[in-house]
Design a protein around this motif. Sequence first.
Motif, short mmCIF file in Angstrom:
data_model
loop_
_atom_site.label_atom_id
_atom_site.label_comp_id
_atom_site.label_asym_id
_atom_site.label_seq_id
_atom_site.Cartn_x
_atom_site.Cartn_y
_atom_site.Cartn_z
N UNK A 101 0.83 -1.21 0.00
CA UNK A 101 0.00 0.00 0.00
C UNK A 101 0.86 1.25 0.00
N UNK A 102 1.95 1.23 0.74
CA UNK A 102 2.88 2.34 0.75
C UNK A 102 3.55 2.53 -0.59
N UNK A 103 3.91 1.41 -1.24
CA UNK A 103 4.50 1.48 -2.58
C UNK A 103 3.48 2.07 -3.56
N UNK A 104 2.22 1.61 -3.46
CA UNK A 104 1.17 2.15 -4.35
C UNK A 104 1.03 3.65 -4.15
N UNK A 105 1.09 4.09 -2.89
CA UNK A 105 0.98 5.52 -2.60
C UNK A 105 2.18 6.28 -3.18
N UNK A 106 3.36 5.71 -3.04
CA UNK A 106 4.55 6.34 -3.61
C UNK A 106 4.41 6.52 -5.12
N UNK A 107 3.82 5.52 -5.76
CA UNK A 107 3.65 5.57 -7.21
C UNK A 107 2.42 6.41 -7.62
N UNK A 108 1.77 7.04 -6.66
CA UNK A 108 0.60 7.91 -6.90
C UNK A 108 -0.58 7.13 -7.49
N UNK A 109 -0.68 5.86 -7.13
CA UNK A 109 -1.81 5.05 -7.57
C UNK A 109 -2.97 5.15 -6.59
N UNK A 110 -2.67 5.64 -5.40
CA UNK A 110 -3.68 5.90 -4.38
C UNK A 110 -3.06 6.87 -3.39
N UNK A 111 -3.87 7.66 -2.70
CA UNK A 111 -3.32 8.57 -1.69
C UNK A 111 -2.73 7.78 -0.51
N UNK A 112 -1.67 8.33 0.09
CA UNK A 112 -1.05 7.65 1.23
C UNK A 112 -2.05 7.40 2.34
N UNK A 113 -2.85 8.43 2.68
CA UNK A 113 -3.79 8.29 3.77
C UNK A 113 -4.74 7.12 3.52
N UNK A 114 -5.13 6.93 2.27
CA UNK A 114 -6.06 5.85 1.93
C UNK A 114 -5.40 4.48 2.16
#
Length: 191
Positions: free
Chosen positions: A30-43
Amino acid sequence: MSLAEFITQYGALAVFVGAGAEGETAAFLGGIFAHRHLMPYWQAAVAASLGSFVADQFFFLAGRYASRLRFVQTFTASDMMRRVTRLLETYPTGFILSFRFIYGIRIISPVAIGLSSVSALRFLALNLVAASIWGTVITAIGFLLGNVVEAVFGRLHLHIHLLIALAAVAVLIAATAILTKKYLTRPSRRT
């Protein structure tokens, strides 16, 4: 549908389910996805925290109200359950706040807590705090590793980035499992 589109659409649900079923890997990704801007970090952090919270509540309730189920009885008969119970009895609050950070006892621990005298309300409150911290920290580690991978290797294709992340998770899980086994499976000293 590309992998990036799939993650953008279903990433939060996948992190929620994965954090409840497996744990660290899903929250980390999930953190990697957030880093890649695929989802917000908070989400990603909220999904990981809620997935962990819901799963641990389920296993607590299974220990508390369904102790006759086969999977609960299998846990209660294990040597690991005795060690977990001993830790729980010695450090109840600290144990409830930290068990999800200890590899190998994540599912058995809420069952043991459910079988103990810890009140359901106390577990609910401590579980909420611990799950929030856990989800935020593990997701942040994934996010930060994403930054490190990008700084070292440049902007990679998503699947390569995820493979590097999974390799890092495998190394961390193996190291944690070795340490956990070393410290939790020692024979107890009787005086």
